[in-house]
Design a protein around this motif. Sequence first.
Motif, PDB file in Angstrom:
ATOM      1  N   UNK A 235     -38.263 -67.341 -64.866  1.00 40.06           N
ATOM      2  CA  UNK A 235     -39.622 -66.658 -65.164  1.00 40.06           C
ATOM      3  C   UNK A 235     -39.885 -66.144 -63.774  1.00 40.06           C
ATOM      4  N   UNK A 236     -39.783 -66.910 -62.471  1.00 37.31           N
ATOM      5  CA  UNK A 236     -40.144 -66.573 -61.294  1.00 37.31           C
ATOM      6  C   UNK A 236     -39.060 -65.727 -60.486  1.00 37.31           C
ATOM      7  N   UNK A 237     -37.905 -65.748 -60.713  1.00 39.18           N
ATOM      8  CA  UNK A 237     -36.774 -65.541 -59.925  1.00 39.18           C
ATOM      9  C   UNK A 237     -36.785 -63.789 -60.032  1.00 39.18           C
ATOM     10  N   UNK A 238     -36.606 -63.238 -58.838  1.00 43.06           N
ATOM     11  CA  UNK A 238     -36.418 -61.883 -58.817  1.00 43.06           C
ATOM     12  C   UNK A 238     -35.008 -61.650 -59.801  1.00 43.06           C
ATOM     13  N   UNK A 239     -35.299 -60.844 -60.741  1.00 47.11           N
ATOM     14  CA  UNK A 239     -33.868 -60.694 -61.473  1.00 47.11           C
ATOM     15  C   UNK A 239     -33.971 -61.627 -62.725  1.00 47.11           C
ATOM     16  N   UNK A 240     -34.555 -62.684 -62.718  1.00 43.32           N
ATOM     17  CA  UNK A 240     -34.753 -63.724 -63.971  1.00 43.32           C
ATOM     18  C   UNK A 240     -33.251 -63.977 -64.223  1.00 43.32           C
ATOM     19  N   UNK A 241     -33.179 -63.818 -65.449  1.00 38.73           N
ATOM     20  CA  UNK A 241     -31.642 -64.371 -66.032  1.00 38.73           C
ATOM     21  C   UNK A 241     -30.387 -63.498 -65.330  1.00 38.73           C
TER      22      UNK A 241
END
Lengths: 389, 389
Positions: A235-241
């Motif tokens: 949810x918080x990663x740039x790029x998500x999955x």
Amino acid sequence: MRIGRSCYDGKAARLRQEVMRLSRGPIDYSSAGVDYQRIDAVKVRAQQAARSTVRHLAGRGMRELERSRGESAYVVDVGGTLVASVTECLGTKALVADAVRAISGRTHYDTIAQDTIAMAVNDLITVGATPVCVQAYWAAGSSDWFADAQRMEDLVRGWQAACDRCQVAWGGGETPALSGVVEPGRVDLAATCIGTVPSGRLALGERLAAGDAIVLLAASGIHANGVSLARKLAERLPGGYAARIGDGRPFGEALLDPTVLYAPVMQAVWAAGITPHYCVNITGHGWRKLMRHPGSFTYRVDSVPPRPPVLEFLERELPLEASEAYGSLNMGAGFALYVSRAEAEATVRAARDAGIAAWVCGAVEPGPRRVVIEPLSIAYESDDLKLRA
Amino acid sequence: MRIGRSCYDGKAARLRQEVMRLSRGPIDYSSAGVDYQRIDAVKVRAQQAARSTVRHLAGRGMRELERSRGESAYVVDVGGTLVASVTECLGTKALVADAVRAISGRTHYDTIAQDTIAMAVNDLITVGATPVCVQAYWAAGSSDWFADAQRMEDLVRGWQAACDRCQVAWGGGETPALSGVVEPGRVDLAATCIGTVPSGRLALGERLAAGDAIVLLAASGIHANGVSLARKLAERLPGGYAARIGDGRPFGEALLDPTVLYAPVMQAVWAAGITPHYCVNITGHGWRKLMRHPGSFTYRVDSVPPRPPVLEFLERELPLEASEAYGSLNMGAGFALYVSRAEAEATVRAARDAGIAAWVCGAVEPGPRRVVIEPLSIAYESDDLKLRA
């Protein structure tokens, strides 16, 4: 959840305080909707009530194997035949598949099916049981869920393939539509596995002994435990999955690598004439599960298997201290076999012949119930894993 | 869903058109989120894949009882012992308990537990199996769900009491927290029941014959099928679940009367030396289930049991035509035993001695596969119930 106490406590506490000060904050299971302490209390209450029902078996010439209570599968002697059974849930991994489908264009429900069966089968085999049949439980948020032809085809095909790999008969199942109980567009997946145990192979802990070797079997990735944490991270990663992990693969796809089915390894080990003294399916409590046995033993680990890149990524990005990572995730070891020292290398060979990497990683010692992971200076004490009433 | 065709078609169609013109409109299963036709197609596809996995048993000296596929429990011969198993879901009845708790001040999860176990046990006994053990499956929307001490106590106590009544050992279970899969504040309840079948008691349909009597066992109320319809009705009723039904009880509380556990009746029937030729647990397809057997038989019903007031209320208020009511709900008959005519009255007595009202309500005749309910001028044809691949 209490982990990393004792001599490592001070260090862990300082690290945790430091982590807490970071603006983005750490993610732990509690904020991800999973509170193991609360769930464990319920388990204990239910276990007490369950015990009281055992008396019904005696009148029928049956008996439960009492030691199987608290183990990963329940075993009943029905007139000379030992029948083992276990029901296990996938957890929330299907939510990852649903999200990643938009990126990859694949439903991933073929591997989700394998994950679900693995949850049950990998538990069942710990007691020495041959898996005989599986019952499916696919509870959807509404009938619409079953109308997605590609996803259904993948789910059915993957379920069948996992049954084939474990040489188990798919007996039937339940496919309810549960509007108002299961979230719209979602599915609650579980499996029940039933097996039989040749009496000489029964492994309920009686045979575990100081001096036994600990053989760890390779995990393929996160398997299906720790997924709530991974979802929070996405949810918080740039790029998500779609974010790339250490080996260049997208995070989401790496998370979806299916759980290893360990039944073929067990078959190979038994075929090699080896009867493990005890087995542990390493799931919800990570390596704390190495002390799943109730006895007073110290489990000393002197080498750790390579960590799958997706777990390295999780450990670094969440972040998790090593004691938290190994106390929650499989960290590259999905299953543990406790065998006599003399049979340790043969166990490793049998596993490798069945296609799964394996290592002799430590030994069982006399001493207080605890797990010591020497290369990482981690110790888990007896109170860190309470599974029994 | 196709019901009430053939000679009754014209009347049913006219009635339905009339009902459709009513401003409030009828409620059918499809608008309540349950589309049995769609679910049945999935079942058929999964059944085909499941069949392909049977070959794994032969190598182990085991075999499945092929006729058990399509029956209510799956049976495997594991070296001379017949092991039956089934996984069943409660459905959405817990949503009624959650709503009614605000009115009654009781959680009702003691009876919800009984409903859940009944779903599995009442299926298992149809094949002639003695229930041996039960695995619980309680999947909540979050860990918080397990923190409601009164509800948990009721659930555990009710589960234990239902196990006691069926004389089955509660082996264990799974209590996951599934945030994002199960709705917040809700729980997905299911049970797996495992049993053994004395070979002389096996009832997979081989023995059903023209001339057999149909003995129906009393239902306590709606049991756990048709609950989605009942919930829809509660939404639009003045008073909702507090509305009074024919006998003066609140609608919600009457809905929550727990499903009858028929295992004690089966034990009494067997103890009386009677081996039913076939049994049917009357659930999701109502009285269409009376033709659950795949053979060409006509099931002629010449008397119907009294309808529980809560089902009379549903039929009148939804409204449902009689063909829809009997084609979807149990209408007072929760279980059917097909026995030789000579044993019919003794079967009724055994059931009554076990505390459950029972009636000889009809007979099996040679003829096309159909159910004819003579007192109500209803007929269900073979195409109205397709459960097998």
